[in-house]
Write a protein that holds these residues in place. Structure first.
Motif, PDB file in Angstrom:
ATOM      1  N   GLY A 190       0.830  -1.203   0.000  1.00  0.00           N
ATOM      2  CA  GLY A 190       0.000   0.000   0.000  1.00  0.00           C
ATOM      3  C   GLY A 190       0.862   1.248   0.000  1.00  0.00           C
ATOM      4  N   GLY A 191       0.300   2.332  -0.464  1.00  0.00           N
ATOM      5  CA  GLY A 191       1.013   3.600  -0.485  1.00  0.00           C
ATOM      6  C   GLY A 191       0.921   4.303   0.860  1.00  0.00           C
ATOM      7  N   ALA A 192       1.901   5.147   1.131  1.00  0.00           N
ATOM      8  CA  ALA A 192       1.914   5.885   2.399  1.00  0.00           C
ATOM      9  C   ALA A 192       2.738   7.149   2.245  1.00  0.00           C
ATOM     10  CB  ALA A 192       2.486   5.024   3.515  1.00  0.00           C
ATOM     11  N   SER A 193       2.486   8.081   3.142  1.00  0.00           N
ATOM     12  CA  SER A 193       3.331   9.265   3.265  1.00  0.00           C
ATOM     13  C   SER A 193       4.203   9.056   4.489  1.00  0.00           C
ATOM     14  CB  SER A 193       2.464  10.521   3.436  1.00  0.00           C
ATOM     15  OG  SER A 193       3.271  11.648   3.669  1.00  0.00           O
ATOM     16  N   PHE A 194       5.515   9.088   4.289  1.00  0.00           N
ATOM     17  CA  PHE A 194       6.444   8.839   5.383  1.00  0.00           C
ATOM     18  C   PHE A 194       6.859  10.153   6.030  1.00  0.00           C
ATOM     19  CE2 PHE A 194       6.791   5.225   2.563  1.00  0.00           C
ATOM     20  CZ  PHE A 194       6.697   4.172   3.450  1.00  0.00           C
ATOM     21  N   ALA A 195       6.848  10.161   7.351  1.00  0.00           N
ATOM     22  CA  ALA A 195       7.224  11.347   8.109  1.00  0.00           C
ATOM     23  C   ALA A 195       8.434  11.020   8.967  1.00  0.00           C
ATOM     24  CB  ALA A 195       6.064  11.809   8.983  1.00  0.00           C
ATOM     25  N   GLY A 196       9.514  11.755   8.734  1.00  0.00           N
ATOM     26  CA  GLY A 196      10.696  11.610   9.562  1.00  0.00           C
ATOM     27  C   GLY A 196      10.673  12.649  10.662  1.00  0.00           C
ATOM     28  N   ILE A 197      10.690  12.203  11.911  1.00  0.00           N
ATOM     29  CA  ILE A 197      10.512  13.110  13.048  1.00  0.00           C
ATOM     30  C   ILE A 197      11.565  12.873  14.120  1.00  0.00           C
ATOM     31  CG2 ILE A 197       8.005  13.283  12.715  1.00  0.00           C
ATOM     32  CD1 ILE A 197       7.724  11.237  15.029  1.00  0.00           C
ATOM     33  N   ASN A 198      11.714  13.875  14.960  1.00  0.00           N
ATOM     34  CA  ASN A 198      12.420  13.706  16.226  1.00  0.00           C
ATOM     35  C   ASN A 198      11.354  13.344  17.252  1.00  0.00           C
ATOM     36  OD1 ASN A 198      13.315  14.472  18.926  1.00  0.00           O
ATOM     37  ND2 ASN A 198      15.113  15.333  17.929  1.00  0.00           N
ATOM     38  N   PRO A 199      11.343  12.095  17.751  1.00  0.00           N
ATOM     39  CA  PRO A 199      10.231  11.655  18.612  1.00  0.00           C
ATOM     40  C   PRO A 199      10.018  12.537  19.841  1.00  0.00           C
ATOM     41  CG  PRO A 199      11.621   9.808  17.988  1.00  0.00           C
ATOM     42  CD  PRO A 199      12.342  11.048  17.561  1.00  0.00           C
ATOM     43  N   THR A 200      11.122  13.015  20.418  1.00  0.00           N
ATOM     44  CA  THR A 200      10.999  13.845  21.625  1.00  0.00           C
ATOM     45  C   THR A 200      10.329  15.171  21.310  1.00  0.00           C
ATOM     46  OG1 THR A 200      13.024  12.836  22.512  1.00  0.00           O
ATOM     47  CG2 THR A 200      12.273  14.900  23.515  1.00  0.00           C
ATOM     48  N   ASN A 201      10.792  15.831  20.240  1.00  0.00           N
ATOM     49  CA  ASN A 201      10.210  17.120  19.860  1.00  0.00           C
ATOM     50  C   ASN A 201       8.760  16.970  19.392  1.00  0.00           C
ATOM     51  OD1 ASN A 201      12.661  18.279  20.419  1.00  0.00           O
ATOM     52  ND2 ASN A 201      13.320  18.429  18.284  1.00  0.00           N
ATOM     53  N   GLU A 202       8.483  15.903  18.633  1.00  0.00           N
ATOM     54  CA  GLU A 202       7.135  15.688  18.119  1.00  0.00           C
ATOM     55  C   GLU A 202       6.147  15.466  19.249  1.00  0.00           C
ATOM     56  OE1 GLU A 202       4.115  15.541  15.470  1.00  0.00           O
ATOM     57  OE2 GLU A 202       6.193  15.853  14.860  1.00  0.00           O
ATOM     58  N   ASP A 203       6.542  14.645  20.216  1.00  0.00           N
ATOM     59  CA  ASP A 203       5.615  14.353  21.314  1.00  0.00           C
ATOM     60  C   ASP A 203       5.422  15.564  22.215  1.00  0.00           C
ATOM     61  OD1 ASP A 203       3.896  12.356  22.381  1.00  0.00           O
ATOM     62  OD2 ASP A 203       5.266  12.083  24.068  1.00  0.00           O
ATOM     63  N   ALA A 204       6.466  16.382  22.365  1.00  0.00           N
ATOM     64  CA  ALA A 204       6.319  17.605  23.167  1.00  0.00           C
ATOM     65  C   ALA A 204       5.388  18.595  22.489  1.00  0.00           C
ATOM     66  CB  ALA A 204       7.690  18.240  23.391  1.00  0.00           C
ATOM     67  N   THR A 205       5.339  18.564  21.157  1.00  0.00           N
ATOM     68  CA  THR A 205       4.531  19.521  20.401  1.00  0.00           C
ATOM     69  C   THR A 205       3.105  19.044  20.190  1.00  0.00           C
ATOM     70  OG1 THR A 205       6.527  20.255  19.249  1.00  0.00           O
ATOM     71  CG2 THR A 205       4.410  20.846  18.245  1.00  0.00           C
ATOM     72  N   THR A 206       2.937  17.767  19.888  1.00  0.00           N
ATOM     73  CA  THR A 206       1.602  17.255  19.520  1.00  0.00           C
ATOM     74  C   THR A 206       1.068  16.158  20.442  1.00  0.00           C
ATOM     75  OG1 THR A 206       2.550  15.588  18.034  1.00  0.00           O
ATOM     76  CG2 THR A 206       2.090  17.761  17.092  1.00  0.00           C
ATOM     77  N   HIS A 207       1.890  15.706  21.385  1.00  0.00           N
ATOM     78  CA  HIS A 207       1.466  14.608  22.289  1.00  0.00           C
ATOM     79  C   HIS A 207       0.947  13.413  21.487  1.00  0.00           C
ATOM     80  CE1 HIS A 207       1.957  17.534  25.485  1.00  0.00           C
ATOM     81  NE2 HIS A 207       1.095  18.334  24.894  1.00  0.00           N
ATOM     82  N   ILE A 208       1.623  13.141  20.399  1.00  0.00           N
ATOM     83  CA  ILE A 208       1.134  12.111  19.484  1.00  0.00           C
ATOM     84  C   ILE A 208       1.198  10.720  20.094  1.00  0.00           C
ATOM     85  CG2 ILE A 208       3.368  11.687  18.366  1.00  0.00           C
ATOM     86  CD1 ILE A 208       1.848  11.555  15.700  1.00  0.00           C
ATOM     87  N   SER A 209       2.062  10.520  21.083  1.00  0.00           N
ATOM     88  CA  SER A 209       2.166   9.193  21.705  1.00  0.00           C
ATOM     89  C   SER A 209       0.868   8.787  22.383  1.00  0.00           C
ATOM     90  CB  SER A 209       3.321   9.173  22.714  1.00  0.00           C
ATOM     91  OG  SER A 209       3.072  10.079  23.778  1.00  0.00           O
ATOM     92  N   SER A 210       0.038   9.782  22.754  1.00  0.00           N
ATOM     93  CA  SER A 210      -1.244   9.464  23.397  1.00  0.00           C
ATOM     94  C   SER A 210      -2.236   8.855  22.418  1.00  0.00           C
ATOM     95  CB  SER A 210      -1.848  10.726  24.020  1.00  0.00           C
ATOM     96  OG  SER A 210      -2.177  11.680  23.018  1.00  0.00           O
ATOM     97  N   LYS A 211      -1.935   8.918  21.126  1.00  0.00           N
ATOM     98  CA  LYS A 211      -2.828   8.367  20.102  1.00  0.00           C
ATOM     99  C   LYS A 211      -2.454   6.932  19.723  1.00  0.00           C
ATOM    100  CE  LYS A 211      -4.893  12.308  19.970  1.00  0.00           C
ATOM    101  NZ  LYS A 211      -6.247  12.457  20.560  1.00  0.00           N
TER     102      LYS A 211
END
Length: 426
Positions: A131-152
């Protein structure tokens, strides 16, 4: 002048008598009937506010999650006809040094494919689980501090800075979370946490372990696959540290518009598109929000008409059954204005108590309860939107409609011939 003074005095006297008559009528009326009418008015008021509030809140829930879990309060993205944000390190430094910034997350984006079950394919002619996807390269620490994405995360766990060979998949990439059959949608089947998948990005192929699966009900997140920024940067051959998105989380109380203008004033607008979260919303969300607002107003208007008819019937039946009493009042010299005012006051009494009870239930229970326990819609965690100015406007609309509905039947009965009313003749 004297004539005007006498008229004013007569009018005030009529209002006083009307208030007394209204008080006596309400006091002597059946308690059960009074409670029932107030209950109907309360439900009508709640219908005016809650139905629209839920419809608008359905989309408002999506926009809130969009800001909290994806865009932040301010989002910087690539300009049209550009492949990335040029001079990204300088842009990030400017954003970090703003006094309103709490945290930022820079993201590399690249499209590609994900293949699962490739080791189990017996023949090359067999259909690939891809399947197709859009890949996002992130800094996990900065991303979670900004969006709290780990809660999802709904399965497994989120990335850590050491997960160089791990990947987190959005739920909308997997068939078990999007059980639809459509020729235009290629979803990956039979993928679980711990499985190995093969990623193809920019012509480069690499195997990753699925560490987690997240579901946020935001399309920009749930259709992405997340990996470390250092890993994706190597796959796409980007050594200049130029990123594709930068999300800013602001300190509480900060104005996103002020921050946007500050960024544009510092020259960031020459290399990046700067938007507040509201401006960055997908057009379909804005269209649906406006549509649901219109639907809520239409449904509320129907409720307003129903309430008006209810009050009209109640007052009309009350006036008709007391027609002889009204005739006697007119016969002994009670002004017709006093009688009409008495029935209008009755309407105000029913509507006023109904609205007050509705407000108590709305702000004392419904709004805080739904805020803590959002309504779980398929694409949104809906809230109840009930802004006080809009709520009071609807309360005023209900009160005006009630006044009119109470006055008309009283006027019809009072206009009858006094002698006919006393004798009960039609």
């Amino acid at each position: 002048m004297e004539r005007l003074r006498r008229r004013s005095k007569t009018f005030i006297t009529s209002l006083s008598v009307g208030w007394f008559l209204s008080y006596r009528q309400v006091k002597r009326s059946s308690i059960a009937t009074t409670v029932l009418i107030i209950f109907v008015m309360m439900l009508t008021f709640l219908n005016l506010v809650v139905v629209r509030g839920v419809l608008v809140g359905l989309i408002q829930g999506s926009t809130n999650v969009y800001s909290k879990s994806y865009s932040g309060e301010v989002l910087m993205s690539t300009l049209p006809k550009k492949d990335f944000i040029e001079n990204s390190p300088s842009v990030e430094e400017i954003a970090k040094n703003l006094p309103w910034t709490e945290s930022i997350s820079a993201r590399y984006l690249q499209s590609g494919t994900i293949e699962a079950g490739y080791k189990d394919r017996v023949k090359l002619s067999d259909k690939a689980n891809i399947g197709g996807a859009s890949f996002a390269g992130i800094n996990p620490t900065n991303e979670d501090a900004t969006t709290h994405i780990s809660s999802k995360i709904i399965e497994g766990s989120f990335l850590t800075p050491s997960d160089t060979n791990s990947i987190v998949l959005g739920a909308d990439l997997l068939k078990k979370y999007v059980p639809v059959e459509s020729p235009g949608i290629a979803l990956i089947e039979n993928v679980n946490v711990g499985d190995r998948v093969r990623i193809t990005v920019n012509g480069n192929v690499q195997e990753f372990t699925v560490k987690g699966i997240l579901q946020s009900k935001v399309g920009e997140i749930d259709t992405r696959a997340f990996m470390l920024d250092t890993t994706l940067r190597g796959l796409i051959g980007r050594s200049d540290y130029n990123v594709d998105e930068i999300a800013l989380r602001l300190k509480p109380g900060s104005d996103p518009v002020v921050v946007k203008n500050a960024l544009l004033g510092s020259g960031v607008g020459r290399t990046a598109k700067v938007q507040t979260a509201d401006e960055a919303l997908p057009k379909f969300l804005i269209d649906i929000k406006n549509t649901f607002g219109i639907l809520g107003n239409v449904i509320g208007s129907i409720g307003l008409v129903v309430a008006s008819i209810t009050i009209f019937i109640v007052i009309f039946v009350n006036a008709i059954t007391r027609r002889k009493y009204i005739g006697i009042l007119k016969g002994i010299g009670i002004d017709s204005v006093a009688v009409e005012f008495a029935y209008v006051l009755q309407s105000v009494f029913y509507a006023g108590f109904g609205i007050l009870l509705g407000l108590a239930i709305l702000y004392g229970f419904l709004v805080p309860f739904v805020a803590v326990h959002p309504i779980k819609f398929p694409f949104s965690d809906g809230i109840l939107v009930a802004e006080l100015p809009g709520t009071m406007l609807r309360a005023l609309s209900l009160m005006i409609a009630t006044l009119i509905a109470g006055y008309i039947p009283a006027r019809i009965v009072v206009k009858q011939n006094t002698l006919d009313a006393i004798l009960g003749r039609n």
